[in-house]
Design an enzyme around this catalytic site. Structure first.
Site, PDB file in Angstrom:
ATOM      1  N   LEU A   1       0.847  -1.186   0.000  1.00  0.00           N
ATOM      2  CA  LEU A   1       0.000   0.000   0.000  1.00  0.00           C
ATOM      3  C   LEU A   1       0.883   1.238   0.000  1.00  0.00           C
ATOM      4  O   LEU A   1       1.558   1.544   0.989  1.00  0.00           O
ATOM      5  CB  LEU A   1      -0.914  -0.001   1.232  1.00  0.00           C
ATOM      6  CG  LEU A   1      -1.726  -1.288   1.461  1.00  0.00           C
ATOM      7  CD1 LEU A   1      -2.470  -1.215   2.788  1.00  0.00           C
ATOM      8  CD2 LEU A   1      -2.701  -1.525   0.310  1.00  0.00           C
ATOM      9  N   ASP A   2       0.882   1.948  -1.116  1.00  0.00           N
ATOM     10  CA  ASP A   2       1.780   3.082  -1.282  1.00  0.00           C
ATOM     11  C   ASP A   2       1.429   4.228  -0.337  1.00  0.00           C
ATOM     12  O   ASP A   2       0.255   4.613  -0.205  1.00  0.00           O
ATOM     13  CB  ASP A   2       1.697   3.576  -2.734  1.00  0.00           C
ATOM     14  CG  ASP A   2       2.572   4.773  -2.990  1.00  0.00           C
ATOM     15  OD1 ASP A   2       3.797   4.649  -2.868  1.00  0.00           O
ATOM     16  OD2 ASP A   2       2.023   5.857  -3.295  1.00  0.00           O
ATOM     17  N   ALA A   3       2.446   4.774   0.300  1.00  0.00           N
ATOM     18  CA  ALA A   3       2.370   6.031   1.060  1.00  0.00           C
ATOM     19  C   ALA A   3       1.055   6.212   1.807  1.00  0.00           C
ATOM     20  O   ALA A   3       0.288   7.131   1.541  1.00  0.00           O
ATOM     21  CB  ALA A   3       2.606   7.216   0.117  1.00  0.00           C
TER      22      ALA A   3
ATOM     23  N   GLU B   1       3.484   1.180   3.134  1.00  0.00           N
ATOM     24  CA  GLU B   1       4.584   2.134   3.121  1.00  0.00           C
ATOM     25  C   GLU B   1       4.131   3.326   3.944  1.00  0.00           C
ATOM     26  O   GLU B   1       3.115   3.947   3.645  1.00  0.00           O
ATOM     27  CB  GLU B   1       4.932   2.593   1.706  1.00  0.00           C
ATOM     28  CG  GLU B   1       6.116   3.553   1.714  1.00  0.00           C
ATOM     29  CD  GLU B   1       6.174   4.466   0.498  1.00  0.00           C
ATOM     30  OE1 GLU B   1       7.221   5.126   0.330  1.00  0.00           O
ATOM     31  OE2 GLU B   1       5.191   4.551  -0.250  1.00  0.00           O
TER      32      GLU B   1
ATOM     33  N   HIS C   1      16.685   1.852   6.225  1.00  0.00           N
ATOM     34  CA  HIS C   1      17.395   2.310   5.031  1.00  0.00           C
ATOM     35  C   HIS C   1      18.217   3.558   5.323  1.00  0.00           C
ATOM     36  O   HIS C   1      19.408   3.645   4.973  1.00  0.00           O
ATOM     37  CB  HIS C   1      16.420   2.612   3.894  1.00  0.00           C
ATOM     38  CG  HIS C   1      17.083   3.330   2.754  1.00  0.00           C
ATOM     39  ND1 HIS C   1      17.189   4.698   2.706  1.00  0.00           N
ATOM     40  CD2 HIS C   1      17.722   2.851   1.657  1.00  0.00           C
ATOM     41  CE1 HIS C   1      17.864   5.052   1.617  1.00  0.00           C
ATOM     42  NE2 HIS C   1      18.189   3.942   0.966  1.00  0.00           N
ATOM     43  N   HIS C   2      17.601   4.553   5.955  1.00  0.00           N
ATOM     44  CA  HIS C   2      18.280   5.824   6.174  1.00  0.00           C
ATOM     45  C   HIS C   2      19.514   5.646   7.056  1.00  0.00           C
ATOM     46  O   HIS C   2      20.552   6.285   6.823  1.00  0.00           O
ATOM     47  CB  HIS C   2      17.333   6.835   6.817  1.00  0.00           C
ATOM     48  CG  HIS C   2      16.121   7.142   5.986  1.00  0.00           C
ATOM     49  ND1 HIS C   2      16.018   6.836   4.648  1.00  0.00           N
ATOM     50  CD2 HIS C   2      14.935   7.742   6.318  1.00  0.00           C
ATOM     51  CE1 HIS C   2      14.847   7.229   4.190  1.00  0.00           C
ATOM     52  NE2 HIS C   2      14.166   7.772   5.172  1.00  0.00           N
TER      53      HIS C   2
ATOM     54  N   VAL D   1      16.440   5.231  -4.515  1.00  0.00           N
ATOM     55  CA  VAL D   1      17.332   5.351  -5.668  1.00  0.00           C
ATOM     56  C   VAL D   1      16.765   6.389  -6.639  1.00  0.00           C
ATOM     57  O   VAL D   1      17.438   7.351  -7.015  1.00  0.00           O
ATOM     58  CB  VAL D   1      17.509   3.995  -6.379  1.00  0.00           C
ATOM     59  CG1 VAL D   1      18.326   4.151  -7.652  1.00  0.00           C
ATOM     60  CG2 VAL D   1      18.181   2.988  -5.456  1.00  0.00           C
TER      61      VAL D   1
END
Length: 622
Positions: A268-270, A306, A334-335, A402
Site C-alpha cells: 500500500l503506497d504512502a 509504506e 534504510h536511512h 534510488v
C-alpha cells in the site's frame, strides 16, 4: 445483494461476466441524471442504464464479442472510459474493453502462499527489468530468482498510466493492467508462472491519489476532496460526504487483484497520504475484508504498508487499537544504513548520523519513537515495542531511495565494493523481512531515474520543474534528468549480462550465500536478540536460540577497527566473513574455527562484517 457487508466478485463495479454468459455493467455516478452505455460495436449502440440505490447504474447485455469496447455517457455528454475498466488497450483516454478474467486456466490450485517470516522480497519495475518491458518477459527470469532464494517478487504499480513509460504512480485506471506491459492475460500468466516456481507475488497499489492525465473519476462522483492535500495530487475522499462508495471502490480494487489475479500481497503506497478521520479507518476496513478473503480462499494474503509515520497503530491488532496491517516498510533502517555508508547528511539523512539510529532500529524496528527530529523540527513516531520482527520490511535500496535522487544513482555507484557487501549483510542477516531492489544482487550500475510519457505539454513542464525543486534540500548538484526524455527511461534498464562478469558475479555469489545462511538458520523467526553499539562506527548483533549463538560484528568505518569483547571469548565457527578473499575482499581466509582470547580481541577491516556461530550443549542452553 449489491450492498452486502462482505465484498465478492459478483458485486463489483465495472463490466462483469454473468453465469449465463451475459455481461453486467455496474457504475457509480451519483450526480448523473441519466447514464448510457455506449457500445462501440456495429458503428455504435447506446443503451440506457437502470438507476439503482446509492447512485449506482446498471445495464445487462446478453451477448458481447470478446474484446468488445465501450464508453459511458453521463447526461448525454462526452464519452468517458469506465472508472473500473478492466483494460484500456488504447490508453487512458480510449475506450474500455470487456475482459473475461475467469477464462484464464489457472494451475496454482494447491498454492497457499508464504509466511512473512520466511519471505525475501524482490522489488522490480516491469518496464525496465527486461529489454521487452512486459509481464511475459519476466517469466523466463523466474527460475533464476527462485534459485537465488527470493520468495516474493514485488511489482511496482501496473494500473494503466498515460503513455508507455512511467514508474506507475501516475495510474488512473486502478483495475486495468498497463497495456504496454501486456494487459490482463499476460499479468495472469506471470502470477501463475511465479506460483509454479513457488514464488509469491506482491502488487504495489496506490490508494492515496490518482495521476493527473486521464483521470476522469471526478466526472463520475466525489472521489476526491479538498479538505486534505497530498504532494502528488488530489486527496481521495475516504471520510467526507458520499465517501462510503469511494471506500467501497478501492476495497473492491484490492479484492479484485487478490482474487482475480491471485496476488499474494498488496503493498500500500504512502499510506500517510490516506486521510481518514472516521471512527473506522479505511485501512482497518480494508484489512478486515482481506482477512475474510484469505480465510475464504484458504491461502496467506498480506497487506504491507509504506508509511513514514512510525506509528505502531498501523501494525497493532484491532484489539489493541490498531489497524492490523501485516507489515510495513521501515524507512529508518534504510536511512541509517545509507547514512553510515555514504556519509550523506542532508535532507532527512541529517537525522541518522552515527551508529545509534541503526542499533535502535535493529532492536525495535525503527529509530524515531517519540524523540525530536531535527529534520522534521518536531517529535516523531511512537514505540514499536512488542511487535514481531516480521512486521518490518527492510532494505538498503528501493525505487524511491534510488529514483528520488537527482541522478538516480544506485548504491553500487556511491560506495565501495566492501561497503556493498556490508549493506547486503546487515539487510539479509537482520531479524526483519529483507527486500532487494532489482539488480542489487549483482551490483547493477545503471541508474534508476524518474521517467514519464505524458501527453500534456503543460503537465510535462510542471513535472520537470517539480523534480528540480524536490532536490534542493539535499544539495545534489548537476542537472536533473528530463523525466519525459525517452533516454531517461532507457538508461534505467537492467543489463542482466553483467551477472557473468566481475565484480558482479562475485557479488551475486555473495548474495546467494547470505540467503542460504538466512534460510538455514531461520533468521526470520522470532528469537532472543541483543544489539550493542561498539564505539561510533561498529555494532554487535547477537541472536540466541536453544541450540546456538550467532554473533554478527559490523564495522561501518572507513578504516579498520580492533574490538574488545571479553564476553565473546572462546571457540567460534566462522559462518561468513565479508572481507575474505573468497569475496574479493582484502583479507586471507580467517579460518573456519577461531578462538577469541579472554579479552575477546577482534580485528575488522573497513566496511566489513563477520558472522560467528557457537553451537551450545544442552547444559549451556538458555
Amino acid at each position: 445483494m449489491l450492498f452486502t457487508k462482505s465484498l465478492t466478485k459478483e458485486t463489483r463495479a465495472g463490466a462483469n461476466r454473468l453465469p449465463d454468459g451475459g455481461w453486467e455493467f455496474l457504475l457509480w455516478a451519483p450526480k448523473a441524471r441519466s447514464v448510457s452505455l455506449h457500445l462501440l460495436r456495429s458503428g455504435g449502440e447506446f443503451l440506457p442504464m437502470e438507476g439503482l440505490a446509492n447512485g449506482y447504474h446498471r445495464a445487462i447485455v446478453e451477448a458481447l464479442e470478446p474484446g468488445s469496447e465501450y464508453f459511458y455517457q453521463l447526461d448525454g455528454e462526452r464519452d468517458l472510459p469506465d472508472p473500473a475498466s478492466r483494460y484500456q488497450p488504447q490508453g487512458v483516454h480510449g475506450p474500455s474493453q470487456v475482459v473475461d478474467l475467469d477464462a484464464f486456466d489457472w494451475t496454482d490450485q494447491g498454492w497457499k502462499g508464504i509466511a512473512l517470516e520466511r519471505s525475501i522480497f524482490y522489488e522490480l519495475h516491469v518496464g525496465t527489468y527486461t529489454p521487452e518491458g512486459t509481464f511475459d518477459a519476466i517469466i523466463p527470469q523466474l527460475p533464476e530468482l527462485a534459485a537465488l532464494g527470493i520468495t516474493t517478487i514485488e511489482l511496482m504499480p501496473v494500473a494503466q498510466f498515460p503513455g508507455h513509460r512511467n514508474w506507475g504512480y501516475d495510474g488512473v485506471s486502478p483495475f486495468a493492467p498497463q497495456n504496454s506491459y501486456g494487459g490482463p492475460a499476460a499479468l495472469q500468466r506471470l502470477v501463475n508462472a511465479a506460483h509454479q516456481h513457488e514464488l509469491s507475488v506482491t502488487l504495489d497499489v496506490v490508494y492515496n491519489h490518482l495521476g493527473p492525465e486521464g483521470n476522469y473519476l471526478s466526472a463520475y462522483g466525489p472521489y476526491f476532496t479538498d479538505r486534505y492535500k497530498t504532494p502528488w495530487g488530489q486527496a481521495i475522499n475516504f471520510d467526507g460526504a458520499d465517501s462510503d462508495q469511494v471506500r467501497r471502490f478501492f476495497i473492491e480494487n484490492a479484492m479484485y487483484w487478490l482474487e482475480d489475479y491471485h496476488f499474494d500481497a498488496l503493498r500500500l503506497d504512502a499510506i500517510h497520504g490516506i486521510y481518514d478521520f472516521g471512527a473506522c479507518h479505511f485501512l482497518a476496513e480494508l484489512k478486515s475484508q482481506v482477512a475474510d478473503l484469505s480465510q475464504r480462499l484458504g491461502r496467506n494474503i498480506h497487506l504491507i504498508a509504506e508509511s513514514d509515520l512510525n506509528d505502531s497503530r498501523i501494525l497493532r491488532d484491532p484489539e489493541h487499537g490498531g489497524y492490523g496491517i501485516d507489515a510495513q516498510w521501515s524507512d529508518d533502517f534504510h536511512h541509517s544504513v545509507h547514512t553510515l555508508l555514504t556519509r550523506e547528511n542532508l535532507g532527512y539523512y541529517s537525522d541518522f548520523e552515527g551508529i545509534p539510529p541503526l542499533a535502535a532500529t535493529l532492536r525495535d524496528g525503527w529509530y524515531y519513537s517519540g524523540q525530536h527530529s531535527n529534520f522534521r523540527k518536531r517529535r516523531h513516531g511512537n514505540s514499536p515495542h512488542g511487535l514481531s520482527t516480521a512486521k518490518f520490511v527492510v532494505c538498503n535500496q528501493n525505487h524511491d531511495q534510488v529514483g528520488n535522487r537527482a541522478a538516480g544513482e544506485r548504491l553500487f555507484s556511491l560506495v565501495s565494493f566492501e561497503a556493498l557487501k556490508l549493506a547486503a549483510g546487515i539487510t539479509l542477516l537482520s531479524p526483519f523481512v529483507p527486500m532487494l531492489f532489482m539488480g542489487e544482487e549483482y551490483g547493477e550500475p545503471a541508474p534508476f531515474q524518474y521517467f514519464t510519457s505524458h501527453g500534456d505539454p503543460a503537465l510535462v513542464e510542471v513535472v520537470r520543474r517539480g523534480r528540480r525543486e524536490e532536490f534542493a534540500a539535499f544539495g545534489w548538484g548537476g542537472s536533473v534528468p528530463d523525466p519525459q526524455d525517452e533516454q531517461t527511461f532507457s538508461r534505467s534498464s537492467l543489463d542482466h549480462s553483467l551477472k557473468k562478469k566481475e565484480p558482479h558475479s562475485t557479488l551475486l555469489r555473495f548474495y546467494w550465500q547470505l540467503i542460504r545462511i538466512r534460510e538455514e538458520r531461520e533468521l526470520g523467526k522470532p528469537g532472543s536478540r541483543t544489539v550493542r553499539e561498539l564505539g561510533g562506527c561498529a555494532l554487535l548483533l547477537m541472536r540466541q536460540s536453544a541450540s546456538r549463538q550467532l554473533a554478527m560484528l559490523c564495522n561501518f568505518a572507513e578504516f579498520p577497527v580492533t574490538l574488545n569483547l571479553p564476553d565473546l571469548s572462546g571457540k567460534w565457527t566462522t559462518v561468513i566473513h565479508s572481507a575474505d578473499a573468497t569475496w574479493n575482499g582484502p583479507e586471507q581466509n580467517l579460518g573456519q574455527e577461531i578462538t577469541l582470547s579472554k579479552a575477546g580481541e577482534l580485528h575488522l577491516s573497513r566496511h566489513s562484517f563477520l558472522l560467528l556461530e557457537r553451537i551450545q550443549r544442552n547444559s549451556e542452553a538458555m
